[in-house]
Design a protein around this motif. Structure first.
Motif, PDB file in Angstrom:
ATOM      1  N   PRO A 192      -2.820  -3.017  -2.251  1.00 28.49           N
ATOM      2  CA  PRO A 192      -2.834  -1.646  -1.737  1.00 28.49           C
ATOM      3  C   PRO A 192      -4.050  -1.370  -0.851  1.00 28.49           C
ATOM      4  O   PRO A 192      -4.045  -0.447  -0.062  1.00 28.49           O
ATOM      5  CB  PRO A 192      -2.904  -0.792  -3.008  1.00 28.49           C
ATOM      6  CG  PRO A 192      -2.416  -1.655  -4.101  1.00 28.49           C
ATOM      7  CD  PRO A 192      -2.781  -3.052  -3.716  1.00 28.49           C
ATOM      8  N   ARG A 193      -5.100  -2.161  -1.018  1.00 28.03           N
ATOM      9  CA  ARG A 193      -6.299  -1.920  -0.209  1.00 28.03           C
ATOM     10  C   ARG A 193      -6.348  -2.856   0.982  1.00 28.03           C
ATOM     11  O   ARG A 193      -7.421  -3.274   1.419  1.00 28.03           O
ATOM     12  CB  ARG A 193      -7.540  -2.069  -1.095  1.00 28.03           C
ATOM     13  CG  ARG A 193      -7.492  -1.115  -2.270  1.00 28.03           C
ATOM     14  CD  ARG A 193      -8.719  -1.202  -3.108  1.00 28.03           C
ATOM     15  NE  ARG A 193      -9.870  -0.686  -2.379  1.00 28.03           N
ATOM     16  CZ  ARG A 193     -11.054  -0.489  -2.958  1.00 28.03           C
ATOM     17  NH1 ARG A 193     -11.226  -0.742  -4.216  1.00 28.03           N
ATOM     18  NH2 ARG A 193     -12.054  -0.027  -2.243  1.00 28.03           N
TER      19      ARG A 193
ATOM     20  N   ALA B 118       2.466   1.773  -3.371  1.00 28.95           N
ATOM     21  CA  ALA B 118       1.498   2.167  -4.400  1.00 28.95           C
ATOM     22  C   ALA B 118       1.099   3.630  -4.228  1.00 28.95           C
ATOM     23  O   ALA B 118       0.951   4.368  -5.195  1.00 28.95           O
ATOM     24  CB  ALA B 118       0.264   1.277  -4.339  1.00 28.95           C
ATOM     25  N   ALA B 119       0.937   4.042  -2.989  1.00 29.23           N
ATOM     26  CA  ALA B 119       0.535   5.424  -2.734  1.00 29.23           C
ATOM     27  C   ALA B 119       1.727   6.377  -2.835  1.00 29.23           C
ATOM     28  O   ALA B 119       1.562   7.579  -2.663  1.00 29.23           O
ATOM     29  CB  ALA B 119      -0.112   5.527  -1.357  1.00 29.23           C
TER      30      ALA B 119
ATOM     31  N   ARG C 191     -11.885  -6.610  -6.157  1.00 30.61           N
ATOM     32  CA  ARG C 191     -12.464  -6.814  -7.459  1.00 30.61           C
ATOM     33  C   ARG C 191     -11.400  -6.784  -8.542  1.00 30.61           C
ATOM     34  O   ARG C 191     -10.478  -6.003  -8.487  1.00 30.61           O
ATOM     35  CB  ARG C 191     -13.494  -5.729  -7.703  1.00 30.61           C
ATOM     36  CG  ARG C 191     -14.311  -5.937  -8.891  1.00 30.61           C
ATOM     37  CD  ARG C 191     -15.507  -4.991  -8.903  1.00 30.61           C
ATOM     38  NE  ARG C 191     -15.191  -3.726  -8.266  1.00 30.61           N
ATOM     39  CZ  ARG C 191     -16.048  -3.066  -7.498  1.00 30.61           C
ATOM     40  NH1 ARG C 191     -17.200  -3.609  -7.230  1.00 30.61           N
ATOM     41  NH2 ARG C 191     -15.731  -1.905  -7.000  1.00 30.61           N
TER      42      ARG C 191
ATOM     43  N   ASN D 153      -5.933  -2.357   4.113  1.00 31.02           N
ATOM     44  CA  ASN D 153      -6.677  -1.860   5.284  1.00 31.02           C
ATOM     45  C   ASN D 153      -8.118  -2.336   5.262  1.00 31.02           C
ATOM     46  O   ASN D 153      -8.697  -2.677   6.288  1.00 31.02           O
ATOM     47  CB  ASN D 153      -6.688  -0.325   5.308  1.00 31.02           C
ATOM     48  CG  ASN D 153      -5.378   0.235   5.795  1.00 31.02           C
ATOM     49  OD1 ASN D 153      -4.522  -0.513   6.263  1.00 31.02           O
ATOM     50  ND2 ASN D 153      -5.215   1.534   5.681  1.00 31.02           N
ATOM     51  N   GLU D 154      -8.696  -2.318   4.075  1.00 32.32           N
ATOM     52  CA  GLU D 154     -10.096  -2.708   3.961  1.00 32.32           C
ATOM     53  C   GLU D 154     -10.255  -4.220   4.084  1.00 32.32           C
ATOM     54  O   GLU D 154     -11.191  -4.703   4.711  1.00 32.32           O
ATOM     55  CB  GLU D 154     -10.668  -2.223   2.624  1.00 32.32           C
ATOM     56  CG  GLU D 154     -10.850  -0.717   2.597  1.00 32.32           C
ATOM     57  CD  GLU D 154     -10.917  -0.172   1.191  1.00 32.32           C
ATOM     58  OE1 GLU D 154     -12.027  -0.071   0.658  1.00 32.32           O
ATOM     59  OE2 GLU D 154      -9.849   0.143   0.622  1.00 32.32           O
TER      60      GLU D 154
ATOM     61  N   ALA E 118     -18.862 -10.982   0.879  1.00 31.65           N
ATOM     62  CA  ALA E 118     -19.445  -9.843   0.148  1.00 31.65           C
ATOM     63  C   ALA E 118     -18.513  -8.636   0.223  1.00 31.65           C
ATOM     64  O   ALA E 118     -18.278  -7.944  -0.771  1.00 31.65           O
ATOM     65  CB  ALA E 118     -20.809  -9.501   0.726  1.00 31.65           C
ATOM     66  N   ARG E 119     -17.971  -8.393   1.410  1.00 30.98           N
ATOM     67  CA  ARG E 119     -17.115  -7.217   1.555  1.00 30.98           C
ATOM     68  C   ARG E 119     -15.805  -7.392   0.809  1.00 30.98           C
ATOM     69  O   ARG E 119     -15.313  -6.463   0.160  1.00 30.98           O
ATOM     70  CB  ARG E 119     -16.862  -6.940   3.040  1.00 30.98           C
ATOM     71  CG  ARG E 119     -18.117  -6.518   3.785  1.00 30.98           C
ATOM     72  CD  ARG E 119     -17.889  -6.369   5.265  1.00 30.98           C
ATOM     73  NE  ARG E 119     -17.032  -5.229   5.579  1.00 30.98           N
ATOM     74  CZ  ARG E 119     -16.572  -4.978   6.808  1.00 30.98           C
ATOM     75  NH1 ARG E 119     -16.876  -5.782   7.806  1.00 30.98           N
ATOM     76  NH2 ARG E 119     -15.816  -3.931   7.028  1.00 30.98           N
TER      77      ARG E 119
ATOM     78  N   ALA F 202     -17.178 -10.040  15.583  1.00 28.45           N
ATOM     79  CA  ALA F 202     -18.633 -10.133  15.721  1.00 28.45           C
ATOM     80  C   ALA F 202     -19.060 -11.573  16.000  1.00 28.45           C
ATOM     81  O   ALA F 202     -19.948 -11.825  16.817  1.00 28.45           O
ATOM     82  CB  ALA F 202     -19.316  -9.614  14.458  1.00 28.45           C
TER      83      ALA F 202
ATOM     84  N   ARG G 201     -16.006  -6.821  -2.981  1.00 28.11           N
ATOM     85  CA  ARG G 201     -15.997  -5.428  -3.420  1.00 28.11           C
ATOM     86  C   ARG G 201     -14.574  -4.871  -3.431  1.00 28.11           C
ATOM     87  O   ARG G 201     -14.172  -4.163  -4.337  1.00 28.11           O
ATOM     88  CB  ARG G 201     -16.862  -4.580  -2.489  1.00 28.11           C
ATOM     89  CG  ARG G 201     -16.908  -3.132  -2.888  1.00 28.11           C
ATOM     90  CD  ARG G 201     -17.802  -2.313  -1.983  1.00 28.11           C
ATOM     91  NE  ARG G 201     -17.189  -1.897  -0.749  1.00 28.11           N
ATOM     92  CZ  ARG G 201     -16.261  -0.940  -0.665  1.00 28.11           C
ATOM     93  NH1 ARG G 201     -15.828  -0.344  -1.737  1.00 28.11           N
ATOM     94  NH2 ARG G 201     -15.746  -0.606   0.497  1.00 28.11           N
TER      95      ARG G 201
ATOM     96  N   GLN H 252       0.825  -1.209   0.000  1.00 29.77           N
ATOM     97  CA  GLN H 252       0.000   0.000   0.000  1.00 29.77           C
ATOM     98  C   GLN H 252       0.861   1.263   0.000  1.00 29.77           C
ATOM     99  O   GLN H 252       0.620   2.192  -0.771  1.00 29.77           O
ATOM    100  CB  GLN H 252      -0.911   0.013   1.227  1.00 29.77           C
ATOM    101  CG  GLN H 252      -1.790   1.247   1.273  1.00 29.77           C
ATOM    102  CD  GLN H 252      -2.184   1.641   2.686  1.00 29.77           C
ATOM    103  OE1 GLN H 252      -2.380   0.792   3.537  1.00 29.77           O
ATOM    104  NE2 GLN H 252      -2.290   2.930   2.927  1.00 29.77           N
TER     105      GLN H 252
ATOM    106  N   THR I  20     -13.295  -7.487  11.772  1.00 23.08           N
ATOM    107  CA  THR I  20     -14.563  -7.139  12.412  1.00 23.08           C
ATOM    108  C   THR I  20     -15.524  -8.333  12.372  1.00 23.08           C
ATOM    109  O   THR I  20     -16.325  -8.516  13.287  1.00 23.08           O
ATOM    110  CB  THR I  20     -15.228  -5.923  11.736  1.00 23.08           C
ATOM    111  OG1 THR I  20     -15.325  -6.144  10.342  1.00 23.08           O
ATOM    112  CG2 THR I  20     -14.431  -4.651  12.002  1.00 23.08           C
TER     113      THR I  20
ATOM    114  N   ASN J 295      -9.968  -4.980   7.689  1.00 24.75           N
ATOM    115  CA  ASN J 295     -11.164  -4.571   8.434  1.00 24.75           C
ATOM    116  C   ASN J 295     -12.307  -5.560   8.217  1.00 24.75           C
ATOM    117  O   ASN J 295     -13.001  -5.940   9.163  1.00 24.75           O
ATOM    118  CB  ASN J 295     -11.573  -3.161   8.014  1.00 24.75           C
ATOM    119  CG  ASN J 295     -12.697  -2.623   8.865  1.00 24.75           C
ATOM    120  OD1 ASN J 295     -13.864  -2.866   8.585  1.00 24.75           O
ATOM    121  ND2 ASN J 295     -12.354  -1.923   9.928  1.00 24.75           N
TER     122      ASN J 295
END
Lengths: 312, 417, 277
Positions: B378-379, B98-99, B417, B381-382, B410-411, B393, B414, B95, B389, B385
């Motif tokens: 690069p994503r 890339a940034a 992708r 963090n998502e 599902a998360r 839960a 996204r 990440q 989480t 998460n």
């Protein structure tokens, strides 16, 4: 101001060594108003209008600062993702639940507090202060304080439950109890604002109305429902609009109390917007979420305005 | 302006409370975690002593990997030039590169990417992003199973090879010992460690989360089984009821005061178990590779930390020099001996000085070499998460394993992708 | 003039006590907590009053983190945005209260609409704007949005105060050679000082309380405001409640003093802003 005075003054002004302000005097009201309203207009354009346009534009982009890729047009992809995202829906419903529970809750509690504060005590200042302190307390502080109240081992809420011989609760370990804690905290924090507004409304109701009702033999409860409540309507309506709009933006209290946990169960829409924007730097998706909240606020405002108009 | 002076004074007052920066000497700001500070201070002191005019200041921001990532997100988005060197979890170089938040190091290293050949292959792989060296490895890490040697011996039990064996062993000892003894402590709080928690049994079934191109290869059954496994530990009383609140260092502390039989932990804990003043488990700790699922292979999570040079640093040259030192064999050996932190150099695992201090490192090399890396994206963090989480839960009883797994899918779909 | 739902003295006293308890208890409890030692805090059943009060938590609150700097940041940002708000709102309110405007009604509705605008939705564009202007982690990043947050309400409060000032006074001043702007600042503003003050307190509290933008735009320790600093404060391994309580007390006191002294103005400001809006 009469025209004669103004004319005379303008003449005098021109005769004195003209500063810049003097020239302002040559303007008509329209031009002067333009200059006076300009700073407000500039601020609103820069911090509200331009950002709103940019927000809507960004919501159609695929723009993630962590990817290193330049922004690209994504059409409705962010919105499609949003409707398919379970966390969006749970944060949406959390926001709705918090609003639907805490706004009427704060109204009822605020009404009770206002009626008490309206009692002619001698130490009026102390009672007024008791309403002002919760109002002025930052929401984040409030969340931290109540997080400590609801702490499972050493919090005062469980302590009281224990002393009463009731079962205690691990408040932040379940969605339901965490939501209860968040709602109670929010109601405590916001009811004092309601109470202050209602109190001001109470004090404008003419005493003669009550005296007349007294003569008609109406009891206190009937007086409340037939005189007080109807006359408070405008004050209550305004307080409700403000409160609802702020409730839709709920962030500080759940963030400081649960950080959205357990899991993502107590994440609100505002928290999810911040998370996508700041933690994930996914600005496109964050914008789509913000547009959703914007739409929600608009719907609520329009709904209220229509209700008020119909009532008026 | 009348108040100008007051404001200036107040400002001066506020500024003077910040750590003073010595203008003449070169100050390098190092961002890192706040634990193990004494160990690292010694390393920095040594460098300062041999490099006159270099002053190293440490900035800490949060105690856990994801807290630090959040802190760095804003700092780096703001193009903040007050950080020179950044300590990065193994999942982050992708990440940050890339940034363009960390500078590519190819030109500053002898041989460019070949410079990394000296390190364990997992780390040379993790630190080369798009053909550029993004960061240099600081230390290796791999999750292990810690167990109470004394208790297992007392009941004549061998260290478990599968999770169900572990469950049975724990129940047996818990029943005999009584009290509040925890069978197993693991990380269920919504922290980075919970990502590993989820992936351990998932990987053990032989499935991967993403393929070579970073496309999601989510296996629903393996995910449900993984979540069920952990939730089962809670429901059976093997793991504590509040495991949804347990973070990495809580596990370390619980185990350290003798409150747990097994623990899923990182090697740094060993040093605390052996040397901390309040330890109740000195010389009672055994370490083995993590159990496997029934019919699966033992799998562990590759951890480790890297040093990157901020792209916004005003002292890049000196920062690169310091980074090379911090990633050197010398430092790796020092922190292995004094902090039980895993070396990034293959030969150090069998180095006599190292094995004298941490004997079990000798058997560790194959474990580290076979460790699984979390998805490189690069994503991240998502991704993180979405996984942590969900684990949190499920463990809190908020979501069923089936529901949790499908939400996670599902998360992730996204994001990847 | 008043309506009492309750009759009978005992009932009224009980009601009064409930009101006072509701208002003061949380703050009071935090004061108690801040005076307890960490070990006294971990006793069950819990002690209500500190048995062995200590100020050590206050020392720790200031030394473990730059609390004084956070306090300064909060004050500086709140004071600057209050000053800016008052300046901008005074000009606008004067125009709305005194000048013959064709679109007065429209402008007023726009201002009322803005006062209910959900600022949260602008987090992304504000983050982008501040980022490209290099203003992330700066005082200006918060001062500007906070000003916008308060200008609408303050304008409404000021309009209602300006309405209450006789126009003759201004005319007289202008006859004496004062410009209109001069009259605004020499006659109208001083005469409506209570209103300006009231508006100022509202703006100050708005800025003092704000959390989301402060957390998102200014998270660097150098620029953290008090609520952000205290929320992000975490001890090495545990959540240090006594220290956090002490920090909270430090954060509550300034505003508590402010509203204690000026409570009547605050109430009148809240209600004019609210009811007229």
């Amino acid at each position: 101001m009469s025209q004669a005075v103004a004319d005379r003054q303008e003449t005098e002004e021109r005769q004195t060594v003209g500063g810049r302000f003097a020239r302002l005097m040559d303007m008509g009201d329209g031009a002067l108003a333009f200059w006076l309203l300009l700073p407000t207009a500039v601020l609103l354009l820069a911090i509200i209008v331009y950002p709103v346009c940019r927000l809507i534009y960004t919501s159609f982009l695929s723009l993630s600062l962590t990817s290193g890729l330049p922004a690209s047009f994504a059409g409705l992809q962010n919105y499609r993702d949003m409707f398919a995202d379970p966390v969006f829906w749970s944060s949406f419903w959390n926001t709705v639940i918090i609003t639907v529970v805490t706004v009427p809750g704060a109204l009822v509690v605020g009404m009770a507090l206002a009626l008490i504060a309206n009692i002619p005590f001698r130490q009026r200042w102390a009672f007024r202060l008791a309403l002002l302190v919760p109002w002025a307390l930052p929401l984040a502080f409030c969340g931290l304080i109540f997080a400590w109240f609801f702490q499972s081992d050493y919090g005062i809420v469980n302590d009281v439950l224990r002393r009463l011989g009731l079962p205690t609760v691990i408040w932040f370990n379940s969605y339901a109890w965490a939501t209860v804690a968040i709602c109670l905290t929010t109601i405590w924090k916001t009811s004092s604002f309601m109470a202050l507004i209602i109190l001001a409304g109470l004090q404008t109701i003419p005493r003669s109305l009550y005296e007349a009702a007294e003569i008609d033999g109406a009891g206190r409860v009937r007086q409340f429902f037939e005189i007080t409540l109807p006359l408070l309507r405008p004050a209550i309506a305004v307080a409700l609009i403000f409160r609802t709009i702020t409730a839709l933006q709920t962030f500080d209290i759940p963030y400081t109390m649960t950080r959205g946990g357990p899991g993502t169960s107590t994440v609100t829409l505002a928290m999810y917007i911040r998370q996508n924007t700041v933690d994930f730097l996914d600005l496109g998706y964050g914008s789509a979420l913000a547009v959703a909240m914007f739409a929600l606020s608009m719907i609520v405002t329009v709904f209220y305005l229509r209700m008020i108009r119909r009532g008026a | 302006m009348k108040y100008g002076k007051t404001v200036l004074l107040a400002l001066a007052g506020a500024v003077s409370m910040l750590p003073l920066q010595n203008a003449s000497a070169e100050t390098l700001h190092v961002f890192m975690h706040s634990y193990d500070m004494n160990l690292w201070q010694a390393v920095f002191d040594k460098y300062e002593a041999s490099h006159k005019g270099i002053d190293i200041k440490v900035t800490v921001g949060g105690n856990t990997s994801e807290q630090q990532a959040q802190y760095l997100n804003t700092q780096m988005s703001a193009k903040d030039s007050t950080l020179d060197i950044i300590n990065l979890d193994v999942v982050r170089p992708a990440q940050f590169a890339a940034a363009k938040w960390i500078m590519p190091l190819n030109d500053d290293l002898d041989g460019g990417t070949k410079y990394l050949d000296r390190y364990l292959s997992a780390y040379s792989k993790a630190n080369v992003i798009d053909g550029e060296v993004a960061a240099l490895p600081s230390r290796a890490d791999a999750m292990m199973l810690f167990y109470r040697k004394d208790l297992l011996k007392k009941y004549d039990i061998d260290p478990p090879k599968t999770w169900s064996e572990l469950s049975a062993d724990a129940k047996k000892i818990q029943k005999q010992e009584g009290g509040d003894l925890q069978g197993l402590s693991f990380q269920g709080a919504a922290i980075e460690g919970a990502v590993c928690t989820f992936l351990l049994p998932y990987w053990s079934t032989g499935h991967t989360l993403v393929d070579k191109d970073g496309k999601l290869t989510f296996d629903m059954d393996a995910a449900v089984d993984s979540l069920k496994l952990w939730k089962g530990f809670v429901d059976d009383g093997v793991a504590p009821k509040n495991v949804a609140e347990i973070a990495t260092d809580d596990t370390r502390q619980d185990f350290q005061r003798g409150a747990a039989i097994f623990a899923v932990e990182w090697p740094y804990a060993w040093n605390h178990f052996q040397n901390d003043a309040d330890t109740a488990v000195k010389d009672k700790v055994g370490i083995v590779a993590l159990p496997a699922v029934e019919g699966g292979k033992s799998a562990t999570c590759l951890g480790g930390w890297q040093w990157g040079v901020s792209a916004y640093s005003n002292h890049k040259k000196d920062a690169v020099e310091l980074t090379k030192y911090l990633a050197s064999r010398e430092v790796s050996k020092y922190i292995a001996i004094h902090g039980s932190l895993l070396p990034t150099f293959e030969d150090l695992y069998t180095d006599a000085d190292v094995t004298k201090a941490v004997p079990w490192f000798a058997d560790l090399l194959p474990v580290v070499q076979s460790a699984h890396a979390r998805p490189v994206t690069p994503r991240y963090n998502e991704v993180s998460n979405a996984i942590r989480t969900t684990v949190n839960a499920v463990l809190a009883g908020q979501t069923s394993p089936e529901q949790g797994a499908s939400q996670m899918q599902a998360r992730l779909q996204r994001i990847l992708r | 003039m008043r309506f009492d739902l309750l009759s009978g003295k005992p009932l009224r006293i009980i009601a009064g006590v409930i009101l006072l308890f509701n208002g003061f208890f949380p703050a009071l409890w935090i004061v108690f907590t801040s005076l307890k030692t960490e070990s006294e805090l971990r006793v069950t059943p819990i002690h209500y009053l500190p048995t062995d009060p200590t100020l050590a938590n206050y020392v720790r609150a200031f030394t473990n983190q730059p609390l004084l700097l956070y306090l300064f940041n909060s004050l500086f940002i709140a004071v600057c945005s209050t000053a800016l708000t008052l300046f901008v709102a005074t000009l606008a309110a004067y125009a709305l209260a005194r000048l013959r405007l064709r679109f007065r009604g429209l402008i007023l509705s726009v201002i009322i609409a803005v006062s209910t605008f959900p600022l949260v939705t602008l987090l992304v564009p504000l983050f982008q704007m501040m980022r490209s202007l290099g203003l992330l982690n700066s005082y200006l990043a918060l001062i500007l949005p906070y000003t916008v947050l308060s200008v609408p309400v303050c304008t409404l409060v000021l309009v209602s105060f300006f309405d209450g000032i006789p126009r003759d006074l201004e005319s007289a001043a202008m006859v004496d050679g004062c410009t209109r702007i001069g009259a605004l600042f020499k006659i109208v503003v001083p005469l409506s000082a209570p209103g300006v003050f009231t508006a100022g307190i509202l703006a100050f509290v708005n800025a003092w309380d704000e959390f989301l933008l402060a957390l998102s735009l200014n998270s660097s320790p150098t620029f953290r405001t008090l609520p952000v600093g205290i929320t992000l404060y975490q001890g090495e391994f545990t959540f240090p409640w006594p220290t956090i309580s002490a920090a909270l007390v430090v954060g509550i006191v300034p505003v508590a003093i402010l509203i204690m002294i000026f409570q009547e103005r605050v109430v009148s400001g809240l209600t004019t802003g609210g009811i007229k809006g």
